[in-house]
Design a protein around this motif. Structure first.
Motif, short mmCIF file in Angstrom:
data_model
loop_
_atom_site.label_atom_id
_atom_site.label_comp_id
_atom_site.label_asym_id
_atom_site.label_seq_id
_atom_site.Cartn_x
_atom_site.Cartn_y
_atom_site.Cartn_z
N PHE A 17 0.48 -1.06 0.58
CA PHE A 17 -0.31 -0.13 -0.12
C PHE A 17 0.82 1.35 0.63
N SER A 18 2.37 1.15 0.09
CA SER A 18 3.09 2.69 0.11
C SER A 18 2.49 3.28 -1.08
N GLY A 19 2.70 2.95 -2.49
CA GLY A 19 2.63 3.57 -3.75
C GLY A 19 1.51 4.01 -3.64
N LEU A 20 0.45 3.15 -2.96
CA LEU A 20 -0.88 4.02 -3.30
C LEU A 20 -1.05 5.16 -2.64
N LYS A 21 -0.13 5.37 -1.38
CA LYS A 21 -0.20 5.86 -0.33
C LYS A 21 0.24 7.50 -1.07
N THR A 22 1.48 7.05 -1.95
CA THR A 22 2.46 7.81 -2.02
C THR A 22 1.60 8.32 -3.50
N ALA A 23 1.24 7.79 -4.59
CA ALA A 23 0.42 8.14 -5.05
C ALA A 23 -0.92 9.07 -5.12
N VAL A 24 -1.42 8.99 -3.79
CA VAL A 24 -2.61 10.17 -3.73
C VAL A 24 -1.89 11.33 -3.03
N ALA A 25 -1.19 11.05 -1.93
CA ALA A 25 -0.13 12.25 -1.34
C ALA A 25 -0.23 13.19 -2.49
N GLN A 26 0.88 12.54 -3.55
CA GLN A 26 1.33 14.18 -4.87
C GLN A 26 0.03 14.13 -5.61
N GLN A 27 -0.95 13.68 -5.70
CA GLN A 27 -1.96 14.36 -5.83
C GLN A 27 -2.65 15.53 -5.22
N ILE A 28 -3.14 14.96 -3.70
CA ILE A 28 -3.78 15.91 -2.80
C ILE A 28 -2.63 17.55 -2.42
N HIS A 29 -0.70 17.18 -2.70
CA HIS A 29 -0.76 17.96 -2.86
C HIS A 29 -0.63 19.02 -4.26
N GLN A 30 -0.63 18.10 -5.61
CA GLN A 30 -0.92 19.22 -6.54
C GLN A 30 -2.14 19.97 -6.10
N LEU A 31 -3.50 18.86 -6.11
CA LEU A 31 -4.63 19.72 -5.87
C LEU A 31 -4.22 21.15 -4.93
N ALA A 32 -3.56 21.08 -4.12
CA ALA A 32 -4.20 21.88 -2.63
C ALA A 32 -2.60 23.43 -3.59
N SER A 33 -1.75 22.78 -4.92
CA SER A 33 -0.72 24.20 -4.45
C SER A 33 -2.05 24.75 -5.79
N THR A 34 -3.07 24.33 -6.16
CA THR A 34 -4.21 25.02 -7.24
C THR A 34 -5.10 25.32 -6.10
N ASN A 35 -5.55 25.50 -5.01
CA ASN A 35 -5.91 25.82 -4.18
C ASN A 35 -7.43 25.25 -4.68
N SER A 36 -7.60 23.58 -5.44
CA SER A 36 -8.51 23.08 -5.21
C SER A 36 -9.21 21.86 -4.74
N LEU A 37 -8.24 21.66 -3.40
CA LEU A 37 -8.06 20.85 -2.33
C LEU A 37 -9.71 20.54 -2.08
N LEU A 38 -10.33 21.19 -1.36
CA LEU A 38 -11.07 20.88 -0.05
C LEU A 38 -12.30 20.68 -1.12
N GLU A 39 -12.60 21.01 -2.98
CA GLU A 39 -13.67 20.80 -2.92
C GLU A 39 -13.83 19.12 -4.27
N ASN A 40 -12.04 18.83 -3.59
CA ASN A 40 -11.71 17.54 -4.80
C ASN A 40 -11.30 16.19 -3.74
N ALA A 41 -11.89 16.82 -2.41
CA ALA A 41 -11.93 16.14 -1.30
C ALA A 41 -12.41 14.93 -1.24
N PRO A 42 -13.77 14.77 -1.52
CA PRO A 42 -14.35 13.65 -1.19
C PRO A 42 -13.63 12.82 -2.67
N HIS A 43 -13.96 13.81 -3.85
CA HIS A 43 -13.20 12.43 -4.50
C HIS A 43 -12.29 11.68 -4.60
#
Ligand code: KG4
Ligand code: ZN
Length: 351
Positions: free
Chosen positions: A210-236
């Motif tokens: 599960f460590s690869g999945l964890k990293t992929a999720v973390a990268q996606q979250i950081h990318q969304l955070a950098s464009t200020n779109s994490l909040l609306e996308n968190a459930p997705h």
């Protein structure tokens, strides 16, 4: 006959009293979650000190609710591993001391076997069966042949499933333990907006990673955070994470069933247990799969999925009924494996 069970392997101080006819007279869990939340995970030294503080009151509460005296107890079961050394020491020393003082048998219990035997306390399930244990510290398929006869068919090569849930929750700003928050968030998410690869899908039998999945999720979250779109996308994100988990668990369960069938013949009974087994999306998905394979599906109710002492008392009762107990000098083993021998038989022989 009444068995007193004690669990203290991680961050729950738990005491339960169980009668021979499967009546759970009391099942007290004193949670330390609020103590560890500020650190985002369990701090071993803090956990050990909290067990020390909570053990006597939890024991007293369990006796009061069961309306029995300590001298009514016929045997004491305690977890000796796996888990945190200091935490295990408190519970197992309490169990051994009570056994010595009351002159009653002490039964050492493996935390993992307690999880995978719990469904037999709640339902009538015959051996052998296939167990999927999914918790904060472990993820494994076990062929449960009999008491003290367990064979691991597959396990995680890195993170446990609960760990992946907790880390994803933390990245999304939820407190420890985060599994239930991710489940709730995922239920509000839209499927298909994000996609993560199912780890080890066609590799390594029914082992997990599960460590690869964890990293992929973390990268996606950081990318969304950098464009200020994490909040609306968190459930997705939570939805996509959980969908990947469901695909992985379904596929690996099919592989594990094949392995089980080769050795034991047709699978009749499948159980899922451990803290993550409280997740309804996972339970429903696995139930559908198991029913389609014409086997029975069992999962403990939520209070018996997470760490508790009824499961320890039950494992103790199962062992005692077959003539197994343990020496009082059985040491604590933080890395105890499910295959390890921790009991002696009626003739005082190691098994
Ligand atoms: O079995 P457990 O209480 O402790 C261990 O032996 O590890 O499992 C705790 C784990 C935590 O990682 C927690 O986040 C997870 O179980 N958990 C869940 C849910 N409820 C608890 N994970 C996903 N969905 C849930 N509803
Ligand atoms: Zn556990």
């Amino acid at each position: 006959m009444l068995v007193l069970g004690i669990e203290s392997s991680c961050d729950e101080t738990a005491v339960a009293i169980l009668s021979q006819n499967k009546n759970i007279l009391s099942n007290i869990v004193s949670s330390q979650v609020s103590l560890h939340q500020q650190y985002g995970g369990v701090v071993p030294e803090v956990a050990a000190r909290a067990h020390l503080k909570l053990m006597a009151v939890t024991l007293e509460q369990a006796l009061n609710i069961a309306q029995i005296k300590l001298t009514d107890v016929s045997a004491i079961a305690g977890v000796i591993g796996p888990g945190l050394y200091g935490s295990l020491l408190i519970g197992s020393t309490t169990a051994k001391t009570l056994a010595l003082a009351l002159n009653k048998p002490f039964i050492a219990v493996n935390h993992l076997e307690a999880h995978i035997l719990t469904p037999r306390l709640l339902y009538n399930i015959e051996f052998p069966y296939l167990a999927l244990l999914i918790s904060g510290g472990h993820t494994m398929f076990v062929a449960v042949e009999h008491i003290n006869k367990y064979q691991i068919l597959g396990t995680t090569i890195d993170d446990a499933l609960g760990e992946a849930y907790d880390k994803t929750a933390r990245l999304l700003g939820y407190p420890y333990p985060g599994g239930k928050h991710i489940e709730a968030l995922s239920n509000q998410g839209e499927p298909g907006l994000f996609k993560f690869k199912s780890p080890l899908y066609n590799k390594h039998g029914c082992n997990f990673s599960f460590s690869g999945l964890k990293t992929a999720v973390a990268q996606q979250i950081h990318q969304l955070a950098s464009t200020n779109s994490l909040l609306e996308n968190a459930p997705h994100i939570a939805k996509a994470f959980e969908e990947t988990i469901l695909i992985t668990l379904s596929h690996k369960t099919q592989v594990a069933i094949q392995q089980f069938t080769q050795q034991y013949g047709k699978l009749n009974n499948f159980i899922v247990s451990g803290g993550v087994a409280a997740n309804l999306n996972i339970r429903n998905c696995l139930q559908k799969l198991i029913v389609s394979q014409k086997a029975n599906f069992y999962a403990p109710s939520a209070e018996y999925c997470g760490d508790n002492a009824a499961m320890v008392a039950w494992a103790g009762l199962e062992k005692l009924t077959l003539g197994f107990s343990s020496n009082l000098n059985t040491p604590v083993k933080p890395n105890l494996r499910i295959e390890d021998n921790i009991n002696i038989n009626d003739n005082n022989q190691e098994l």
